[in-house]
Design a protein around this motif. Sequence first.
Motif, PDB file in Angstrom:
ATOM      1  N   MET A 366      26.137  56.723  23.058  1.00 56.11           N
ATOM      2  CA  MET A 366      26.124  56.432  24.495  1.00 56.11           C
ATOM      3  C   MET A 366      25.077  57.280  25.209  1.00 56.11           C
ATOM      4  O   MET A 366      24.409  56.809  26.126  1.00 56.11           O
ATOM      5  CB  MET A 366      27.513  56.666  25.094  1.00 56.11           C
ATOM      6  N   ASP A 367      24.938  58.540  24.784  1.00 59.99           N
ATOM      7  CA  ASP A 367      23.899  59.395  25.357  1.00 59.99           C
ATOM      8  C   ASP A 367      22.518  58.792  25.143  1.00 59.99           C
ATOM      9  O   ASP A 367      21.707  58.686  26.072  1.00 59.99           O
ATOM     10  CB  ASP A 367      23.929  60.786  24.693  1.00 59.99           C
ATOM     11  N   ASP A 368      22.248  58.411  23.903  1.00 60.81           N
ATOM     12  CA  ASP A 368      20.932  57.875  23.563  1.00 60.81           C
ATOM     13  C   ASP A 368      20.650  56.573  24.302  1.00 60.81           C
ATOM     14  O   ASP A 368      19.558  56.367  24.844  1.00 60.81           O
ATOM     15  CB  ASP A 368      20.837  57.630  22.052  1.00 60.81           C
ATOM     16  N   GLY A 369      21.624  55.669  24.289  1.00 59.40           N
ATOM     17  CA  GLY A 369      21.410  54.360  24.885  1.00 59.40           C
ATOM     18  C   GLY A 369      21.007  54.436  26.344  1.00 59.40           C
ATOM     19  O   GLY A 369      20.112  53.717  26.801  1.00 59.40           O
ATOM     20  N   GLU A 370      21.656  55.313  27.095  1.00 57.53           N
ATOM     21  CA  GLU A 370      21.318  55.457  28.514  1.00 57.53           C
ATOM     22  C   GLU A 370      19.884  55.946  28.688  1.00 57.53           C
ATOM     23  O   GLU A 370      19.133  55.425  29.525  1.00 57.53           O
ATOM     24  CB  GLU A 370      22.281  56.433  29.181  1.00 57.53           C
ATOM     25  N   ASN A 371      19.487  56.928  27.891  1.00 59.10           N
ATOM     26  CA  ASN A 371      18.114  57.430  27.978  1.00 59.10           C
ATOM     27  C   ASN A 371      17.091  56.358  27.637  1.00 59.10           C
ATOM     28  O   ASN A 371      16.079  56.184  28.337  1.00 59.10           O
ATOM     29  CB  ASN A 371      17.935  58.620  27.034  1.00 59.10           C
ATOM     30  N   TRP A 372      17.332  55.633  26.562  1.00 62.67           N
ATOM     31  CA  TRP A 372      16.374  54.614  26.127  1.00 62.67           C
ATOM     32  C   TRP A 372      16.243  53.500  27.161  1.00 62.67           C
ATOM     33  O   TRP A 372      15.142  52.994  27.407  1.00 62.67           O
ATOM     34  CB  TRP A 372      16.816  54.016  24.790  1.00 62.67           C
ATOM     35  N   GLU A 373      17.360  53.116  27.761  1.00 60.75           N
ATOM     36  CA  GLU A 373      17.303  52.046  28.753  1.00 60.75           C
ATOM     37  C   GLU A 373      16.492  52.462  29.979  1.00 60.75           C
ATOM     38  O   GLU A 373      15.689  51.674  30.499  1.00 60.75           O
ATOM     39  CB  GLU A 373      18.722  51.624  29.148  1.00 60.75           C
ATOM     40  N   TYR A 374      16.667  53.698  30.431  1.00 60.78           N
ATOM     41  CA  TYR A 374      15.914  54.118  31.618  1.00 60.78           C
ATOM     42  C   TYR A 374      14.447  54.404  31.296  1.00 60.78           C
ATOM     43  O   TYR A 374      13.575  54.233  32.161  1.00 60.78           O
ATOM     44  CB  TYR A 374      16.594  55.301  32.293  1.00 60.78           C
ATOM     45  N   CYS A 375      14.141  54.831  30.082  1.00 63.30           N
ATOM     46  CA  CYS A 375      12.730  54.954  29.685  1.00 63.30           C
ATOM     47  C   CYS A 375      12.031  53.603  29.750  1.00 63.30           C
ATOM     48  O   CYS A 375      10.851  53.512  30.094  1.00 63.30           O
ATOM     49  CB  CYS A 375      12.625  55.507  28.264  1.00 63.30           C
ATOM     50  N   THR A 376      12.781  52.549  29.419  1.00 63.46           N
ATOM     51  CA  THR A 376      12.218  51.197  29.445  1.00 63.46           C
ATOM     52  C   THR A 376      12.150  50.655  30.867  1.00 63.46           C
ATOM     53  O   THR A 376      11.132  50.088  31.288  1.00 63.46           O
ATOM     54  CB  THR A 376      13.069  50.259  28.570  1.00 63.46           C
ATOM     55  N   LYS A 377      13.226  50.821  31.633  1.00 63.49           N
ATOM     56  CA  LYS A 377      13.283  50.251  32.984  1.00 63.49           C
ATOM     57  C   LYS A 377      12.221  50.842  33.905  1.00 63.49           C
ATOM     58  O   LYS A 377      11.663  50.135  34.750  1.00 63.49           O
ATOM     59  CB  LYS A 377      14.680  50.466  33.574  1.00 63.49           C
ATOM     60  N   THR A 378      11.939  52.136  33.762  1.00 61.04           N
ATOM     61  CA  THR A 378      10.926  52.725  34.639  1.00 61.04           C
ATOM     62  C   THR A 378       9.554  52.105  34.401  1.00 61.04           C
ATOM     63  O   THR A 378       8.723  52.059  35.316  1.00 61.04           O
ATOM     64  CB  THR A 378      10.829  54.246  34.429  1.00 61.04           C
ATOM     65  N   ALA A 379       9.316  51.610  33.171  1.00 60.47           N
ATOM     66  CA  ALA A 379       8.006  51.034  32.833  1.00 60.47           C
ATOM     67  C   ALA A 379       7.778  49.681  33.492  1.00 60.47           C
ATOM     68  O   ALA A 379       6.684  49.111  33.383  1.00 60.47           O
ATOM     69  CB  ALA A 379       7.868  50.901  31.318  1.00 60.47           C
ATOM     70  N   LYS A 380       8.783  49.174  34.193  1.00 59.01           N
ATOM     71  CA  LYS A 380       8.613  47.908  34.919  1.00 59.01           C
ATOM     72  C   LYS A 380       7.721  48.092  36.134  1.00 59.01           C
ATOM     73  O   LYS A 380       7.019  47.171  36.554  1.00 59.01           O
ATOM     74  CB  LYS A 380       9.981  47.361  35.326  1.00 59.01           C
ATOM     75  N   GLY A 381       7.741  49.282  36.707  1.00 54.95           N
ATOM     76  CA  GLY A 381       6.915  49.537  37.883  1.00 54.95           C
ATOM     77  C   GLY A 381       5.435  49.559  37.545  1.00 54.95           C
ATOM     78  O   GLY A 381       5.027  50.141  36.538  1.00 54.95           O
ATOM     79  N   ARG A 382       4.613  48.936  38.366  1.00 53.65           N
ATOM     80  CA  ARG A 382       3.177  48.828  38.082  1.00 53.65           C
ATOM     81  C   ARG A 382       2.510  50.189  37.991  1.00 53.65           C
ATOM     82  O   ARG A 382       1.712  50.443  37.092  1.00 53.65           O
ATOM     83  CB  ARG A 382       2.498  47.992  39.179  1.00 53.65           C
TER      84      ARG A 382
END
Length: 448
Positions: A366-382
């Motif tokens: 659960m710790d890892d999954g949250e980190n990985w998801e936010y590392c990906t989501k931030t990359a949506k911003g131009r």
Amino acid sequence: MSNIIKTIDVTDSLENLKDVCDIENGRIAGKIFYDQAIYEQELEKIFARCWLFVAHESQIPNTGDYVTTTMGEDEVIVIRQKDGGIKVFLNACPHRGNKVCFAESGTTRGFICNYHGWSFNVQGNLVGQHESGIYEASDFDKAKWGLKEVAQVDSWKGLVFATFDPQAPTLQEYLGPMTWYLDALFDNQEGGTEFVGGCIRSTYDCNWKIAAENFVGDILHAGWTHDSAARAMLGGSVAKVSDFEESYSVNWNGHGYEFALDTVGNVAVLGESALNKYLHTIKPSVAERLGEFRSNMIGAVSSCTIFPNFSFLAGQNTVRVWQPRGPNKIELFTWVVVNKSAPQEIKEKWRKGAMMTFSPTGVFEMDDGENWEYCTKTAKGRVTAAQDLYIGLGMNSRASDTSLPGNVFKGQLNEANARAYYQQWFDHLNAKSWKELPNRNFGKQEAE
């Protein structure tokens, strides 16, 4: 028409890829975790080219035993043959492309397509159809329309790999000197290993590379991200990786293994003292089999990724594949691997330990999954996607005074393996074939 899958002719190139992956200066950009165009190139130039893990031989011991999985986003069937060999077929009927197998695993004498009744035997041959007479009237040749096979299938120490590319190097060449290290988990006892407890499937809204890179050599996060969970499982303080007297980061053509030599550091966090005792009990026989050095690796603080998306944790004994489902989503396949010779109660403790730690509700996952998801989501911003991300730890730390195989670097708190991983990723995206990959190391013991 051949039943062997044809090589994909990739002529597209990505412009300015150097802008988002500059290994020499220790930087990447978040764009590589969210960009659709990059992802499409990955499917063609990495997942349709590289050797990919598809099964463990213990999952398909008898004729007709099969598992279904994916290679990239291509669905495949891995099935045991009458002669003991293994074939891998596209899970798609060659008439209209419908799936021919909807189960995750089982035993069968063949497959039948729900759509038009095309049926196939274990060898993948087309053996019948609904209203077969109309095909005969059309000069239809059944021999040409069996299930399509991947180009190459091979196994190493029970691990089955496949590739769509007939020009790919052999599996042994692909793995190279990394097999020397992998033996510490997969060949430390006579009889080898087996998977127990079935496959755990879960999904994350993250890029597949984030997860694979985490296992290729990112022990740095463990002391922070997993500190509270580790303390809870151990019932007290946690050893610092930086305090280990001897530890390494080793890589080869994008594969990476970081490890200490503490024997039981990983297995300890499962909270089962019997597993610690088991590893200490077998350690003398492991030393006799593999040497003293690797006997210290069997359950040590460590992690590994075989490029591009096959990872494992020794000691915690979880094996996983990060299956891409778009640039910002993965399906995670997880198994528990144990020595076949281990007592049944030990195997069961490993299975339960994995459920508690590295499963969808596990204290570490659960710790890892949250980190990985936010590392990906931030990359949506131009703007954020273009931001430089630092991967420069351990520059100039290569060990020159060692006889260990592969490219060896001092210490686990080192991003040398991450740099090697992204360099291999970069090289594949810029190459149209295996022959065009720069600085290939296959068959050598040291990178030039």
